[in-house]
Design a protein around this motif. Structure first.
Motif, PDB file in Angstrom:
ATOM      1  N   UNK A 142       0.823  -1.213   0.000  1.00  0.00           N
ATOM      2  CA  UNK A 142       0.000   0.000   0.000  1.00  0.00           C
ATOM      3  C   UNK A 142       0.849   1.252   0.000  1.00  0.00           C
ATOM      4  N   UNK A 201      -1.123  -2.767  -8.066  1.00  0.00           N
ATOM      5  CA  UNK A 201      -2.507  -3.100  -7.725  1.00  0.00           C
ATOM      6  C   UNK A 201      -2.790  -2.576  -6.332  1.00  0.00           C
ATOM      7  N   UNK A 202      -3.688  -1.617  -6.265  1.00  0.00           N
ATOM      8  CA  UNK A 202      -4.116  -1.118  -4.956  1.00  0.00           C
ATOM      9  C   UNK A 202      -5.535  -1.593  -4.729  1.00  0.00           C
ATOM     10  N   UNK A 203      -5.672  -2.774  -4.133  1.00  0.00           N
ATOM     11  CA  UNK A 203      -7.009  -3.333  -3.937  1.00  0.00           C
ATOM     12  C   UNK A 203      -7.864  -2.414  -3.083  1.00  0.00           C
ATOM     13  N   UNK A 204      -7.261  -1.771  -2.089  1.00  0.00           N
ATOM     14  CA  UNK A 204      -8.079  -0.923  -1.226  1.00  0.00           C
ATOM     15  C   UNK A 204      -8.567   0.315  -1.982  1.00  0.00           C
ATOM     16  N   UNK A 205      -7.764   0.819  -2.921  1.00  0.00           N
ATOM     17  CA  UNK A 205      -8.232   1.947  -3.740  1.00  0.00           C
ATOM     18  C   UNK A 205      -9.486   1.548  -4.507  1.00  0.00           C
ATOM     19  N   UNK A 206      -9.475   0.328  -5.013  1.00  0.00           N
ATOM     20  CA  UNK A 206     -10.625  -0.171  -5.765  1.00  0.00           C
ATOM     21  C   UNK A 206     -11.868  -0.240  -4.872  1.00  0.00           C
ATOM     22  N   UNK A 207     -11.666  -0.702  -3.645  1.00  0.00           N
ATOM     23  CA  UNK A 207     -12.786  -0.795  -2.705  1.00  0.00           C
ATOM     24  C   UNK A 207     -13.305   0.594  -2.333  1.00  0.00           C
ATOM     25  N   UNK A 208     -12.395   1.546  -2.234  1.00  0.00           N
ATOM     26  CA  UNK A 208     -12.802   2.907  -1.907  1.00  0.00           C
ATOM     27  C   UNK A 208     -13.588   3.536  -3.054  1.00  0.00           C
ATOM     28  N   UNK A 209     -13.193   3.222  -4.277  1.00  0.00           N
ATOM     29  CA  UNK A 209     -13.957   3.708  -5.435  1.00  0.00           C
ATOM     30  C   UNK A 209     -15.367   3.111  -5.412  1.00  0.00           C
TER      31      UNK A 209
END
Lengths: 228, 228
Positions: free
Chosen positions: A178, A192-200
DNA sequence: TAGATTGTTAATCGATTAACAATC
DNA sequence: TAGATTGTTAATCGATTAACAATC
Protein backbone atom coordinates in the motif's frame (compact mmCIF):
# COMPACT_ATOMS: atom_id res chain seq x y z
CA UNK A 1 3.99 -4.42 -35.90
CA UNK A 2 3.99 -0.64 -35.94
CA UNK A 3 6.23 1.63 -33.99
CA UNK A 4 4.73 4.58 -32.15
CA UNK A 5 4.23 4.38 -28.40
CA UNK A 6 0.98 2.59 -27.58
CA UNK A 7 -1.15 4.26 -24.94
CA UNK A 8 -1.91 2.51 -21.67
CA UNK A 9 -5.61 2.72 -22.40
CA UNK A 10 -5.07 0.40 -25.36
CA UNK A 11 -2.77 -1.99 -23.50
CA UNK A 12 -5.19 -2.36 -20.64
CA UNK A 13 -7.93 -3.37 -23.07
CA UNK A 14 -5.87 -6.16 -24.65
CA UNK A 15 -6.27 -8.71 -21.83
CA UNK A 16 -10.01 -8.13 -22.03
CA UNK A 17 -10.11 -8.73 -25.76
CA UNK A 18 -8.15 -11.88 -25.10
CA UNK A 19 -10.60 -13.18 -22.52
CA UNK A 20 -13.51 -12.79 -24.89
CA UNK A 21 -11.59 -14.41 -27.74
CA UNK A 22 -10.81 -17.42 -25.56
CA UNK A 23 -14.49 -17.77 -24.68
CA UNK A 24 -15.41 -17.53 -28.37
CA UNK A 25 -12.89 -20.23 -29.22
CA UNK A 26 -14.37 -22.47 -26.53
CA UNK A 27 -17.76 -22.00 -28.16
CA UNK A 28 -16.29 -22.94 -31.52
CA UNK A 29 -16.77 -19.52 -33.14
CA UNK A 30 -14.26 -19.17 -35.95
CA UNK A 31 -14.63 -15.59 -37.16
CA UNK A 32 -15.97 -12.35 -35.80
CA UNK A 33 -16.49 -8.88 -37.26
CA UNK A 34 -15.63 -5.75 -35.31
CA UNK A 35 -19.36 -5.03 -35.14
CA UNK A 36 -20.24 -8.42 -33.65
CA UNK A 37 -17.31 -8.11 -31.25
CA UNK A 38 -18.58 -4.66 -30.29
CA UNK A 39 -22.00 -6.06 -29.34
CA UNK A 40 -20.29 -8.68 -27.20
CA UNK A 41 -17.58 -6.71 -25.40
CA UNK A 42 -19.18 -3.27 -25.25
CA UNK A 43 -16.48 -1.18 -26.95
CA UNK A 44 -17.38 0.52 -30.26
CA UNK A 45 -16.48 -1.33 -33.45
CA UNK A 46 -14.39 1.69 -34.36
CA UNK A 47 -12.38 1.44 -31.19
CA UNK A 48 -11.78 -2.27 -31.64
CA UNK A 49 -10.42 -1.74 -35.16
CA UNK A 50 -8.40 1.27 -34.04
CA UNK A 51 -6.91 -0.66 -31.11
CA UNK A 52 -5.95 -3.69 -33.15
CA UNK A 53 -4.44 -1.60 -35.91
CA UNK A 54 -1.89 -0.27 -33.46
CA UNK A 55 -0.23 -3.64 -33.80
CA UNK A 56 -0.98 -4.64 -37.38
CA UNK A 57 -3.77 -5.47 -39.78
CA UNK A 58 -5.09 -8.68 -38.30
CA UNK A 59 -8.41 -8.65 -40.10
CA UNK A 60 -9.56 -9.27 -43.64
CA UNK A 61 -11.79 -6.82 -45.47
CA UNK A 62 -15.26 -8.12 -46.15
CA UNK A 63 -14.74 -11.01 -43.74
CA UNK A 64 -13.72 -9.93 -40.27
CA UNK A 65 -11.18 -11.38 -37.85
CA UNK A 66 -10.23 -15.02 -37.34
CA UNK A 67 -10.94 -15.68 -33.66
CA UNK A 68 -8.02 -18.04 -33.20
CA UNK A 69 -5.68 -15.93 -35.30
CA UNK A 70 -6.48 -12.77 -33.38
CA UNK A 71 -6.18 -14.52 -30.03
CA UNK A 72 -2.74 -15.85 -30.97
CA UNK A 73 -1.66 -12.38 -32.06
CA UNK A 74 -2.77 -10.84 -28.78
CA UNK A 75 -1.03 -13.61 -26.85
CA UNK A 76 2.16 -12.75 -28.70
CA UNK A 77 1.71 -9.00 -28.16
CA UNK A 78 1.19 -9.51 -24.42
CA UNK A 79 4.08 -11.96 -24.25
CA UNK A 80 1.84 -14.78 -23.04
CA UNK A 81 3.57 -17.23 -25.34
CA UNK A 82 6.33 -17.36 -22.74
CA UNK A 83 6.72 -18.68 -19.21
CA UNK A 84 7.48 -16.33 -16.34
CA UNK A 85 9.25 -17.23 -13.12
CA UNK A 86 8.32 -15.18 -10.07
CA UNK A 87 9.30 -14.62 -6.45
CA UNK A 88 6.92 -13.38 -3.80
CA UNK A 89 8.08 -11.09 -1.00
CA UNK A 90 6.14 -11.02 2.24
CA UNK A 91 4.36 -13.80 4.10
CA UNK A 92 1.86 -11.76 6.10
CA UNK A 93 -1.86 -11.73 5.36
CA UNK A 94 -1.38 -9.90 2.06
CA UNK A 95 1.44 -12.21 0.96
CA UNK A 96 -0.54 -15.30 1.85
CA UNK A 97 -3.55 -13.95 -0.01
CA UNK A 98 -1.58 -13.28 -3.16
CA UNK A 99 0.30 -16.58 -2.94
CA UNK A 100 -3.02 -18.35 -2.70
CA UNK A 101 -4.23 -16.35 -5.67
CA UNK A 102 -1.24 -17.32 -7.82
CA UNK A 103 -2.31 -20.93 -7.33
CA UNK A 104 -5.33 -20.23 -9.52
CA UNK A 105 -3.03 -19.74 -12.53
CA UNK A 106 -3.03 -22.69 -14.86
CA UNK A 107 0.35 -21.89 -16.40
CA UNK A 108 2.51 -19.08 -17.67
CA UNK A 109 3.31 -17.51 -14.31
CA UNK A 110 4.90 -19.55 -11.55
CA UNK A 111 5.95 -18.57 -8.04
CA UNK A 112 9.34 -20.26 -7.55
CA UNK A 113 10.30 -18.72 -4.23
CA UNK A 114 8.61 -17.05 -1.27
CA UNK A 115 10.61 -14.74 0.98
CA UNK A 116 10.14 -13.01 4.31
CA UNK A 117 12.21 -10.83 6.63
CA UNK A 118 10.64 -11.84 9.94
CA UNK A 119 12.79 -14.56 11.48
CA UNK A 120 9.88 -16.39 13.12
CA UNK A 121 8.23 -17.07 9.76
CA UNK A 122 11.39 -18.15 7.91
CA UNK A 123 11.64 -21.92 7.54
CA UNK A 124 7.95 -22.52 8.16
CA UNK A 125 5.69 -23.76 5.39
CA UNK A 126 2.48 -22.23 4.16
CA UNK A 127 0.21 -23.54 1.44
CA UNK A 128 2.78 -26.26 0.82
CA UNK A 129 5.68 -23.91 0.17
CA UNK A 130 8.65 -23.19 2.40
CA UNK A 131 9.22 -19.57 3.35
CA UNK A 132 12.79 -18.53 2.67
CA UNK A 133 15.12 -15.99 4.26
CA UNK A 134 14.99 -12.59 2.57
CA UNK A 135 18.80 -12.46 2.90
CA UNK A 136 19.07 -15.11 0.19
CA UNK A 137 16.88 -13.21 -2.29
CA UNK A 138 19.50 -11.82 -4.66
CA UNK A 139 21.36 -15.08 -5.21
CA UNK A 140 18.05 -16.94 -5.61
CA UNK A 141 16.82 -14.51 -8.29
CA UNK A 142 20.10 -14.83 -10.18
CA UNK A 143 20.40 -18.61 -9.92
CA UNK A 144 16.74 -19.36 -10.65
CA UNK A 145 16.47 -16.83 -13.47
CA UNK A 146 13.51 -15.03 -11.94
CA UNK A 147 11.64 -12.59 -14.20
CA UNK A 148 9.11 -11.01 -11.86
CA UNK A 149 9.05 -9.94 -8.23
CA UNK A 150 5.74 -9.65 -6.39
CA UNK A 151 5.83 -7.23 -3.49
CA UNK A 152 3.44 -8.00 -0.64
CA UNK A 153 5.46 -6.50 2.18
CA UNK A 154 4.33 -3.76 4.50
CA UNK A 155 4.59 -0.11 3.46
CA UNK A 156 7.93 0.45 5.15
CA UNK A 157 9.78 -2.41 3.43
CA UNK A 158 8.35 -2.08 -0.08
CA UNK A 159 10.87 0.32 -1.62
CA UNK A 160 13.85 -1.53 -0.19
CA UNK A 161 12.40 -4.79 -1.51
CA UNK A 162 11.94 -3.25 -4.96
CA UNK A 163 15.52 -1.94 -4.96
CA UNK A 164 16.87 -5.35 -4.11
CA UNK A 165 14.73 -7.09 -6.74
CA UNK A 166 15.88 -4.64 -9.42
CA UNK A 167 19.50 -5.05 -8.34
CA UNK A 168 19.11 -8.81 -8.59
CA UNK A 169 17.88 -8.41 -12.15
CA UNK A 170 14.13 -8.93 -12.34
CA UNK A 171 12.45 -7.50 -15.43
CA UNK A 172 9.14 -6.65 -13.81
CA UNK A 173 7.59 -5.85 -10.46
CA UNK A 174 4.00 -6.46 -9.42
CA UNK A 175 3.34 -4.27 -6.41
CA UNK A 176 0.54 -4.97 -3.95
CA UNK A 177 2.03 -3.02 -1.05
CA UNK A 178 0.00 0.00 0.00
CA UNK A 179 2.62 2.49 -1.06
CA UNK A 180 3.97 3.82 -4.35
CA UNK A 181 7.44 2.62 -5.26
CA UNK A 182 10.01 3.66 -7.86
CA UNK A 183 11.96 1.42 -10.18
CA UNK A 184 14.62 2.09 -12.85
CA UNK A 185 13.35 2.56 -16.43
CA UNK A 186 14.44 -0.88 -17.63
CA UNK A 187 12.13 -2.56 -15.12
CA UNK A 188 8.37 -2.71 -15.74
CA UNK A 189 6.08 -1.84 -12.87
CA UNK A 190 2.45 -2.76 -12.41
CA UNK A 191 0.60 -1.63 -9.33
CA UNK A 192 -2.51 -3.10 -7.72
CA UNK A 193 -4.12 -1.12 -4.96
CA UNK A 194 -7.01 -3.33 -3.94
CA UNK A 195 -8.08 -0.92 -1.23
CA UNK A 196 -8.23 1.95 -3.74
CA UNK A 197 -10.62 -0.17 -5.77
CA UNK A 198 -12.79 -0.80 -2.70
CA UNK A 199 -12.80 2.91 -1.91
CA UNK A 200 -13.96 3.71 -5.44
CA UNK A 201 -16.77 1.19 -4.90
CA UNK A 202 -17.74 2.99 -1.70
CA UNK A 203 -17.83 6.28 -3.63
CA UNK A 204 -20.13 4.89 -6.29
CA UNK A 205 -22.46 3.36 -3.67
CA UNK A 206 -22.78 6.71 -1.93
CA UNK A 207 -23.21 8.50 -5.23
CA UNK A 208 -26.19 6.29 -6.10
CA UNK A 209 -27.60 6.79 -2.61
CA UNK A 210 -27.38 10.59 -2.95
CA UNK A 211 -29.02 10.52 -6.35
CA UNK A 212 -31.87 8.40 -5.00
CA UNK A 213 -32.32 10.76 -2.07
CA UNK A 214 -32.49 13.71 -4.42
CA UNK A 215 -35.06 12.01 -6.61
CA UNK A 216 -37.19 11.20 -3.60
CA UNK A 217 -37.01 14.86 -2.61
CA UNK A 218 -38.13 15.97 -6.07
CA UNK A 219 -41.07 13.59 -5.85
CA UNK A 220 -42.08 15.06 -2.49
CA UNK A 221 -41.88 18.55 -3.95
CA UNK A 222 -44.25 17.53 -6.69
CA UNK A 223 -46.67 16.07 -4.16
CA UNK A 224 -46.44 19.23 -2.05
CA UNK A 225 -47.30 21.35 -5.07
CA UNK A 226 -50.26 19.20 -5.96
CA UNK A 227 -51.62 19.48 -2.41
CA UNK A 228 -51.47 23.28 -2.49
CA UNK B 1 -20.73 19.97 -3.22
CA UNK B 2 -21.23 20.57 -6.93
CA UNK B 3 -23.50 18.67 -9.20
CA UNK B 4 -22.26 17.54 -12.60
CA UNK B 5 -21.22 13.94 -13.10
CA UNK B 6 -17.66 13.38 -11.92
CA UNK B 7 -15.48 11.38 -14.27
CA UNK B 8 -14.05 8.05 -13.21
CA UNK B 9 -10.55 9.35 -13.79
CA UNK B 10 -11.11 11.81 -10.94
CA UNK B 11 -12.75 9.29 -8.63
CA UNK B 12 -9.94 6.81 -9.07
CA UNK B 13 -7.43 9.45 -8.02
CA UNK B 14 -9.23 10.24 -4.76
CA UNK B 15 -8.07 7.17 -2.82
CA UNK B 16 -4.53 8.03 -3.82
CA UNK B 17 -4.83 11.61 -2.60
CA UNK B 18 -6.17 10.18 0.61
CA UNK B 19 -3.23 7.83 1.11
CA UNK B 20 -0.76 10.66 0.76
CA UNK B 21 -2.76 12.90 3.08
CA UNK B 22 -2.79 10.19 5.76
CA UNK B 23 1.00 9.84 5.46
CA UNK B 24 1.38 13.62 5.74
CA UNK B 25 -0.79 13.65 8.84
CA UNK B 26 1.35 10.92 10.38
CA UNK B 27 4.39 13.10 9.75
CA UNK B 28 2.66 16.01 11.45
CA UNK B 29 2.39 18.19 8.33
CA UNK B 30 -0.50 20.60 8.78
CA UNK B 31 -0.84 22.38 5.46
CA UNK B 32 0.15 21.74 1.88
CA UNK B 33 -0.08 23.79 -1.31
CA UNK B 34 -1.13 22.22 -4.58
CA UNK B 35 2.44 22.75 -5.81
CA UNK B 36 4.01 20.91 -2.88
CA UNK B 37 1.41 18.17 -3.21
CA UNK B 38 2.25 17.94 -6.91
CA UNK B 39 5.93 17.31 -6.15
CA UNK B 40 4.94 14.58 -3.74
CA UNK B 41 2.23 12.71 -5.62
CA UNK B 42 3.28 13.32 -9.22
CA UNK B 43 0.10 14.89 -10.60
CA UNK B 44 0.28 18.50 -11.81
CA UNK B 45 -0.73 21.21 -9.34
CA UNK B 46 -3.35 22.24 -11.86
CA UNK B 47 -4.89 18.78 -11.91
CA UNK B 48 -4.95 18.57 -8.13
CA UNK B 49 -6.82 21.88 -7.87
CA UNK B 50 -9.12 20.92 -10.73
CA UNK B 51 -9.89 17.53 -9.16
CA UNK B 52 -10.65 18.92 -5.72
CA UNK B 53 -12.81 21.71 -7.09
CA UNK B 54 -15.18 19.13 -8.48
CA UNK B 55 -16.33 18.69 -4.92
CA UNK B 56 -15.92 22.13 -3.43
CA UNK B 57 -13.37 24.78 -2.55
CA UNK B 58 -11.40 23.06 0.15
CA UNK B 59 -8.39 25.34 0.02
CA UNK B 60 -7.65 28.86 1.07
CA UNK B 61 -6.07 31.38 -1.29
CA UNK B 62 -2.58 32.38 -0.34
CA UNK B 63 -2.32 29.50 2.13
CA UNK B 64 -3.02 26.12 0.60
CA UNK B 65 -4.97 23.15 1.92
CA UNK B 66 -5.27 21.95 5.49
CA UNK B 67 -3.98 18.36 5.43
CA UNK B 68 -6.41 17.11 8.04
CA UNK B 69 -9.30 19.13 6.62
CA UNK B 70 -8.76 17.85 3.11
CA UNK B 71 -8.35 14.28 4.29
CA UNK B 72 -11.62 14.45 6.20
CA UNK B 73 -13.37 15.90 3.14
CA UNK B 74 -12.08 13.09 0.92
CA UNK B 75 -13.12 10.52 3.51
CA UNK B 76 -16.61 11.96 3.41
CA UNK B 77 -16.68 12.07 -0.40
CA UNK B 78 -15.61 8.43 -0.62
CA UNK B 79 -18.02 7.44 2.13
CA UNK B 80 -15.24 6.19 4.37
CA UNK B 81 -16.85 7.78 7.40
CA UNK B 82 -19.21 4.81 7.42
CA UNK B 83 -18.93 1.10 8.16
CA UNK B 84 -19.67 -1.46 5.46
CA UNK B 85 -20.84 -5.01 6.02
CA UNK B 86 -19.86 -7.54 3.37
CA UNK B 87 -20.44 -11.14 2.34
CA UNK B 88 -17.95 -13.17 0.36
CA UNK B 89 -19.07 -15.73 -2.21
CA UNK B 90 -16.75 -18.58 -3.09
CA UNK B 91 -14.35 -20.55 -0.92
CA UNK B 92 -11.95 -21.81 -3.61
CA UNK B 93 -8.40 -20.51 -3.99
CA UNK B 94 -9.57 -17.09 -5.13
CA UNK B 95 -12.14 -16.78 -2.33
CA UNK B 96 -9.60 -17.83 0.29
CA UNK B 97 -7.10 -15.36 -1.10
CA UNK B 98 -9.54 -12.47 -0.95
CA UNK B 99 -10.86 -13.47 2.46
CA UNK B 100 -7.29 -13.47 3.72
CA UNK B 101 -6.81 -10.09 2.13
CA UNK B 102 -9.86 -8.58 3.84
CA UNK B 103 -8.19 -9.44 7.14
CA UNK B 104 -5.62 -6.74 6.43
CA UNK B 105 -8.34 -4.08 6.78
CA UNK B 106 -8.18 -2.27 10.06
CA UNK B 107 -11.82 -1.16 9.98
CA UNK B 108 -14.54 0.19 7.74
CA UNK B 109 -15.13 -2.98 5.73
CA UNK B 110 -16.03 -6.23 7.46
CA UNK B 111 -16.75 -9.67 6.03
CA UNK B 112 -19.73 -10.92 8.03
CA UNK B 113 -20.48 -14.07 6.08
CA UNK B 114 -18.70 -16.46 3.73
CA UNK B 115 -20.73 -18.60 1.35
CA UNK B 116 -20.10 -21.51 -0.98
CA UNK B 117 -22.17 -23.77 -3.24
CA UNK B 118 -20.06 -26.92 -3.02
CA UNK B 119 -21.54 -29.17 -0.35
CA UNK B 120 -18.19 -30.59 0.78
CA UNK B 121 -16.92 -27.16 1.81
CA UNK B 122 -20.09 -26.01 3.59
CA UNK B 123 -19.80 -26.25 7.36
CA UNK B 124 -16.01 -26.39 7.36
CA UNK B 125 -13.96 -23.53 8.76
CA UNK B 126 -11.22 -21.60 7.06
CA UNK B 127 -9.13 -18.79 8.52
CA UNK B 128 -11.32 -19.02 11.62
CA UNK B 129 -14.60 -18.45 9.79
CA UNK B 130 -17.33 -20.96 9.10
CA UNK B 131 -18.32 -21.44 5.47
CA UNK B 132 -22.07 -21.15 5.03
CA UNK B 133 -24.55 -22.68 2.59
CA UNK B 134 -25.16 -20.50 -0.47
CA UNK B 135 -28.85 -21.38 -0.17
CA UNK B 136 -29.06 -19.20 2.92
CA UNK B 137 -27.52 -16.14 1.23
CA UNK B 138 -30.62 -14.02 0.61
CA UNK B 139 -32.02 -14.27 4.13
CA UNK B 140 -28.54 -13.63 5.60
CA UNK B 141 -28.06 -10.47 3.54
CA UNK B 142 -31.47 -9.19 4.59
CA UNK B 143 -31.12 -10.06 8.26
CA UNK B 144 -27.53 -8.91 8.65
CA UNK B 145 -28.02 -5.71 6.64
CA UNK B 146 -25.20 -6.48 4.23
CA UNK B 147 -24.04 -3.62 2.00
CA UNK B 148 -21.50 -5.27 -0.29
CA UNK B 149 -21.14 -8.65 -1.97
CA UNK B 150 -17.69 -9.87 -2.98
CA UNK B 151 -17.78 -12.37 -5.84
CA UNK B 152 -14.95 -14.90 -5.88
CA UNK B 153 -16.79 -17.73 -7.57
CA UNK B 154 -15.80 -19.41 -10.80
CA UNK B 155 -16.76 -17.89 -14.16
CA UNK B 156 -19.89 -19.95 -14.55
CA UNK B 157 -21.49 -18.99 -11.23
CA UNK B 158 -20.59 -15.31 -11.13
CA UNK B 159 -23.63 -13.82 -12.88
CA UNK B 160 -26.08 -15.95 -10.93
CA UNK B 161 -24.33 -14.94 -7.71
CA UNK B 162 -24.56 -11.27 -8.69
CA UNK B 163 -28.27 -11.60 -9.49
CA UNK B 164 -28.96 -13.17 -6.14
CA UNK B 165 -26.94 -10.54 -4.26
CA UNK B 166 -28.79 -7.74 -6.03
CA UNK B 167 -32.13 -9.40 -5.35
CA UNK B 168 -31.19 -9.67 -1.68
CA UNK B 169 -30.53 -5.94 -1.64
CA UNK B 170 -26.79 -5.26 -1.59
CA UNK B 171 -25.77 -1.75 -2.67
CA UNK B 172 -22.46 -2.70 -4.21
CA UNK B 173 -20.62 -5.63 -5.76
CA UNK B 174 -16.87 -6.18 -5.81
CA UNK B 175 -16.17 -8.69 -8.55
CA UNK B 176 -12.99 -10.77 -8.66
CA UNK B 177 -14.40 -13.54 -10.87
CA UNK B 178 -12.72 -13.78 -14.26
CA UNK B 179 -15.80 -12.76 -16.16
CA UNK B 180 -17.76 -9.56 -16.73
CA UNK B 181 -21.09 -9.40 -14.95
CA UNK B 182 -24.10 -7.10 -15.19
CA UNK B 183 -25.99 -5.47 -12.35
CA UNK B 184 -29.02 -3.17 -12.19
CA UNK B 185 -28.32 0.59 -12.21
CA UNK B 186 -29.03 1.08 -8.51
CA UNK B 187 -26.18 -1.27 -7.59
CA UNK B 188 -22.56 -0.10 -7.81
CA UNK B 189 -20.07 -2.43 -9.44
CA UNK B 190 -16.31 -2.46 -9.11
CA UNK B 191 -14.27 -5.02 -11.00
CA UNK B 192 -10.79 -6.33 -10.23
CA UNK B 193 -9.15 -8.47 -12.86
CA UNK B 194 -5.85 -9.36 -11.25
CA UNK B 195 -4.81 -11.48 -14.20
CA UNK B 196 -5.43 -8.57 -16.59
CA UNK B 197 -3.03 -6.54 -14.49
CA UNK B 198 -0.42 -9.30 -14.69
CA UNK B 199 -0.88 -9.51 -18.45
CA UNK B 200 -0.32 -5.77 -18.77
CA UNK B 201 2.89 -6.25 -16.77
CA UNK B 202 3.98 -8.95 -19.21
CA UNK B 203 3.32 -6.55 -22.10
CA UNK B 204 5.44 -3.82 -20.57
CA UNK B 205 8.28 -6.26 -19.84
CA UNK B 206 8.30 -7.39 -23.46
CA UNK B 207 8.03 -3.84 -24.69
CA UNK B 208 11.16 -2.87 -22.76
CA UNK B 209 12.93 -5.98 -24.04
CA UNK B 210 12.08 -5.10 -27.65
CA UNK B 211 13.26 -1.53 -27.22
CA UNK B 212 16.55 -2.74 -25.75
CA UNK B 213 17.01 -5.19 -28.63
CA UNK B 214 16.40 -2.41 -31.13
CA UNK B 215 18.90 -0.13 -29.43
CA UNK B 216 21.51 -2.89 -29.45
CA UNK B 217 20.89 -3.32 -33.17
CA UNK B 218 21.34 0.39 -33.82
CA UNK B 219 24.63 0.27 -31.93
CA UNK B 220 25.83 -2.63 -34.10
CA UNK B 221 24.86 -0.70 -37.22
CA UNK B 222 26.99 2.20 -36.09
CA UNK B 223 29.94 -0.12 -35.44
CA UNK B 224 29.47 -1.73 -38.87
CA UNK B 225 29.55 1.67 -40.53
CA UNK B 226 32.68 2.68 -38.72
CA UNK B 227 34.42 -0.53 -39.78
CA UNK B 228 33.63 0.07 -43.47
C1' DT C 1 -19.14 -8.20 -59.81
C1' DA C 2 -21.66 -6.73 -55.49
C1' DG C 3 -21.67 -6.81 -50.61
C1' DA C 4 -19.28 -6.70 -46.52
C1' DT C 5 -15.96 -5.19 -43.54
C1' DT C 6 -11.49 -3.70 -42.73
C1' DG C 7 -7.75 -0.02 -42.23
C1' DT C 8 -7.13 4.71 -41.91
C1' DT C 9 -8.06 9.58 -42.06
C1' DA C 10 -10.88 13.32 -40.24
C1' DA C 11 -14.09 15.11 -36.68
C1' DT C 12 -15.52 15.11 -32.09
C1' DC C 13 -15.30 14.69 -27.47
C1' DG C 14 -13.28 14.74 -22.93
C1' DA C 15 -9.45 15.22 -19.90
C1' DT C 16 -5.29 17.63 -18.74
C1' DT C 17 -2.56 21.68 -18.53
C1' DA C 18 -1.78 26.66 -18.64
C1' DA C 19 -3.03 31.16 -17.43
C1' DC C 20 -4.84 34.51 -14.58
C1' DA C 21 -8.23 37.04 -11.90
C1' DA C 22 -10.02 36.59 -7.22
C1' DT C 23 -8.89 36.67 -2.51
C1' DC C 24 -6.84 35.17 1.73
C1' DT D 1 -0.61 46.23 1.65
C1' DA D 2 2.22 42.70 -0.87
C1' DG D 3 2.88 37.92 -1.66
C1' DA D 4 1.08 33.58 -2.17
C1' DT D 5 -1.97 30.41 -3.76
C1' DT D 6 -6.48 29.13 -4.79
C1' DG D 7 -10.64 28.61 -7.98
C1' DT D 8 -11.93 28.92 -12.58
C1' DT D 9 -11.79 29.96 -17.42
C1' DA D 10 -9.35 29.16 -21.75
C1' DA D 11 -6.03 26.48 -24.53
C1' DT D 12 -4.01 22.22 -25.52
C1' DC D 13 -3.57 17.60 -25.88
C1' DG D 14 -4.93 12.86 -26.45
C1' DA D 15 -8.38 9.41 -26.93
C1' DT D 16 -12.67 8.00 -28.94
C1' DT D 17 -15.95 7.99 -32.59
C1' DA D 18 -17.49 8.73 -37.32
C1' DA D 19 -16.81 8.41 -42.08
C1' DC D 20 -15.21 6.44 -46.07
C1' DA D 21 -11.92 4.72 -49.46
C1' DA D 22 -9.50 0.37 -50.08
C1' DT D 23 -10.04 -4.39 -50.80
C1' DC D 24 -11.29 -9.08 -49.84
Amino acid sequence: MKNAKISNAVINRLPRYRRYLIELQKKGVEKISSKEFSNLIGYTASQIRQDLNNFGGFGQQGYGYSVKGLCDEINAILGLDQEYRMVLLGAGNLGQAIYKYTKTFKRGFKVCGWFEVKKDLIGTSSEGMEILDYEGLVSFVEKEKIDIGIICTDRESAQEAADRLCFAGVKGIWNFARVDIEVPPHVALEVVHLSDSLHALAYHMNDIKKKEAKEAETREHRIDKRQK
